[in-house]
Design a protein around this motif. Structure first.
Motif, short mmCIF file in Angstrom:
data_model
loop_
_atom_site.label_atom_id
_atom_site.label_comp_id
_atom_site.label_asym_id
_atom_site.label_seq_id
_atom_site.Cartn_x
_atom_site.Cartn_y
_atom_site.Cartn_z
N SER A 21 0.81 -1.20 0.00
CA SER A 21 0.00 0.00 0.00
C SER A 21 0.86 1.27 0.00
O SER A 21 0.60 2.19 -0.78
N VAL A 22 1.88 1.33 0.87
CA VAL A 22 2.67 2.57 0.89
C VAL A 22 3.58 2.71 -0.33
O VAL A 22 3.91 3.82 -0.74
N SER A 23 3.94 1.59 -0.95
CA SER A 23 4.78 1.70 -2.14
C SER A 23 4.00 2.39 -3.27
O SER A 23 4.58 3.06 -4.12
N LYS A 24 2.67 2.26 -3.24
CA LYS A 24 1.85 2.97 -4.25
C LYS A 24 1.96 4.48 -4.06
O LYS A 24 1.92 5.25 -5.01
N VAL A 30 6.83 9.49 -7.69
CA VAL A 30 7.75 9.31 -8.81
C VAL A 30 7.06 9.73 -10.11
O VAL A 30 7.64 10.43 -10.95
N ARG A 31 5.80 9.36 -10.23
CA ARG A 31 5.07 9.72 -11.47
C ARG A 31 4.84 11.22 -11.56
O ARG A 31 4.68 11.76 -12.65
N GLN A 32 4.84 11.89 -10.38
CA GLN A 32 4.72 13.35 -10.40
C GLN A 32 6.04 14.02 -10.74
O GLN A 32 6.12 15.24 -10.82
N GLN A 86 9.08 -2.51 -7.67
CA GLN A 86 9.30 -3.16 -8.97
C GLN A 86 8.02 -3.78 -9.51
O GLN A 86 7.74 -3.73 -10.71
N ASN A 87 7.20 -4.31 -8.60
CA ASN A 87 5.90 -4.85 -8.99
C ASN A 87 5.02 -3.80 -9.65
O ASN A 87 4.16 -4.11 -10.46
N LEU A 88 5.23 -2.55 -9.23
CA LEU A 88 4.44 -1.45 -9.80
C LEU A 88 5.14 -0.83 -11.00
O LEU A 88 4.79 0.24 -11.46
N GLU A 89 6.16 -1.57 -11.50
CA GLU A 89 6.95 -1.10 -12.65
C GLU A 89 7.72 0.18 -12.35
O GLU A 89 7.98 0.98 -13.24
N ILE A 90 8.04 0.37 -11.07
CA ILE A 90 8.90 1.49 -10.69
C ILE A 90 10.27 0.89 -10.37
O ILE A 90 10.40 0.12 -9.43
N VAL A 124 21.95 6.10 -8.60
CA VAL A 124 20.71 5.33 -8.75
C VAL A 124 19.54 6.26 -9.10
O VAL A 124 18.74 5.97 -10.00
N LEU A 125 19.48 7.42 -8.43
CA LEU A 125 18.40 8.37 -8.73
C LEU A 125 18.51 8.87 -10.16
O LEU A 125 17.52 8.95 -10.89
N ASN A 126 19.74 9.16 -10.58
CA ASN A 126 19.93 9.67 -11.94
C ASN A 126 19.64 8.62 -13.01
O ASN A 126 19.36 8.95 -14.15
N ALA A 127 19.69 7.36 -12.60
CA ALA A 127 19.33 6.29 -13.54
C ALA A 127 17.82 6.07 -13.53
O ALA A 127 17.31 5.10 -14.11
N GLY A 128 17.09 6.95 -12.84
CA GLY A 128 15.63 6.87 -12.86
C GLY A 128 15.05 5.85 -11.88
O GLY A 128 13.92 5.41 -12.03
N LYS A 129 15.85 5.49 -10.88
CA LYS A 129 15.34 4.51 -9.92
C LYS A 129 15.07 5.14 -8.56
O LYS A 129 15.62 6.19 -8.23
N VAL A 130 14.26 4.45 -7.77
CA VAL A 130 14.06 4.87 -6.39
C VAL A 130 15.13 4.19 -5.54
O VAL A 130 15.41 3.01 -5.72
#
Ligand code: ASP
Ligand code: MG
Length: 409
Positions: A21-24, A30-32, A86-90, A124-130
């Motif tokens: 739930s919190v990962s959503k 991230v999407r913002q 990762q399950n949420l494609e993030i 890691v952030l610059n590679a677009g990851k959390v």
């Protein structure tokens, strides 16, 4: 793109469902367009479970092994959290304290952060990851695992926010912010929209348990805006920030109370230089924390000195002082348990007269006897009989009209 640091405490990651739930929520940031660093605690109950395991092995587990053991709690959560994202494609990557690295001193079980090297996280952030970072743990200069003290994940989050120059550090927890008083005691307690670092430090030091006090000190030092909010229903929460950022200061921000205080009085002490030192020196040598201190004006060349300590330290304090009383040729030393300390806190006190009068009048009207009074620039504290603690908090909350506080801003 701004960086935000989001910290999720034990209850917020207490089960697989909670983590999902919190990962959503993180995915939403991230999407913002934010670069997100997530700091997590161990799943709720896990750190206590590990402590109990060690205690069942030996009564005095060594600090080094305790840190190695306790740091595993957070390691579980970072991996599960990264998987949830990762399950949420993030895309996400986990970091233990030593992978970052978060460098600390060598004081096991209450280490202090001395340096954070942010390159690996930035990559890691610059590679677009959390980046999902384990709270509470670090590594010293000789590669030993250390921990920051219970509740230390808050400090990890703020320290990372400072090192990464984040826009904001969000502390997600099981309450939706900082309240004008404990809502379990005062029905009309309201959420404080904005509070200064200074007030928050006084509140945490006087009984409000929202965050580790060191985390607030850190945030204040580096001027990182801190937001406390619920992970169950994320709302605006409470922003903790610098005074200049708060437009209209109310007189009082909140009322806090602490139980379990005791007072020690040394009577009939000869009134001469060095008395306070001869009495309080041995107390501090015995590692007893002293809170309020009052010395009366001397009469007949003697005086009384009273101070408060935690109730658990009362016996030791009396034992320590017995020989001192003889040496100083004082009359006697007495202890009194069962006190509560009630504090009224607000930076608005600096510019408003009459706060103390309002406080004392309200307590007098309820027949509550004040034993000791102490003040600072932004706080007035009194000790009273513990029996009246809740009544005192409710009385002061309404005397300062704090029910209306949350609605105003
Ligand atoms: N897991 C650690 C504790 O329970 C650190 C934290 O939660 O902040 O104290
Ligand atoms: Mg915690």
């Amino acid at each position: 793109m701004s960086i935000i640091v989001e910290k999720y405490g034990g209850t917020s990651v207490g089960s697989i469902e909670r983590i999902q739930s919190v990962s959503k929520n993180v995915a939403k940031q991230v999407r913002q367009g934010y670069k997100a660093v997530v700091v997590v605690s161990a799943m709720s109950g896990e750190t206590n479970r590990l402590v109990a395991l060690a205690k069942s092995m030996t009564a005095r587990p060594s600090d080094r092994e305790m840190d190695t053991l306790l740091s595993t709690g957070e390691q579980v959560t970072i991996a599960l959290f990264a998987l949830a994202l990762q399950n949420l494609e993030i895309p996400a990557q986990s970091f233990t304290g030593f992978q970052v690295p978060i460098v600390t001193d060598s004081v096991h079980s209450r280490a202090r952060i001395t340096n954070i090297e942010v390159e690996s996280i930035l990559a890691v952030l610059n590679a677009g990851k959390v980046a999902v970072v384990a709270g509470f743990q670090g590594i010293n200069s000789t590669n030993e695992i250390t921990t920051l003290g219970r509740g230390g994940s808050d400090t990890t989050a703020v320290a990372l926010a400072a090192a990464l120059k984040a826009k904001e550090c969000r502390i997600y927890t099981d309450v939706d912010g900082v309240y004008t008083a404990d809502p379990r005691v005062v029905e009309g307690a309201s959420r404080i929209p904005k509070i200064t670092y200074e007030e928050m430090l006084e509140m945490s030091g006087s009984g409000a348990k929202v965050m580790q006090i060191r985390a607030v000190e850190f945030a204040s030092k580096y001027e990182i805006p801190l937001r406390v909010l619920s992970s169950f229903e994320p709302d605006e929460g409470t922003i903790i920030t610098k005074e200049e950022d708060i437009m209209e200061q109310p007189k009082i921000s909140g009322i806090t109370s602490v139980d379990g205080e005791a007072k020690v009085t040394v009577r009939g002490v000869p009134d001469r230089p060095g008395i306070a030192y001869s009495i309080l020196g041995p107390i501090s040598d015995a590692h007893i924390n002293v809170d309020m201190i009052v010395q009366n004006i001397g009469t007949d060349e003697t005086t009384d000195l009273t101070f408060t300590v935690n109730q658990d330290d009362l016996h030791t304090a009396l034992d320590v002082l017995a020989p001192v009383v003889r040496e100083l040729d004082a009359e006697t030393v007495v202890g009194d348990k069962n006190l509560a300390k009630i504090s009224v806190i607000g930076v608005g006190m600096r510019s408003h007269a009459g706060i103390a009068t309002t406080m004392f009048k309200a307590l007098a009207e309820k027949g509550i006897n004040i034993q000791i009074i102490s003040t600072s620039e932004i706080k007035i504290s009194v000790t009273i009989d513990r029996e009246y603690r809740e009544l005192a908090v409710r009385t002061l909350h309404s005397a300062f009209r704090l029910e209306e506080r949350g609605k105003k801003e």
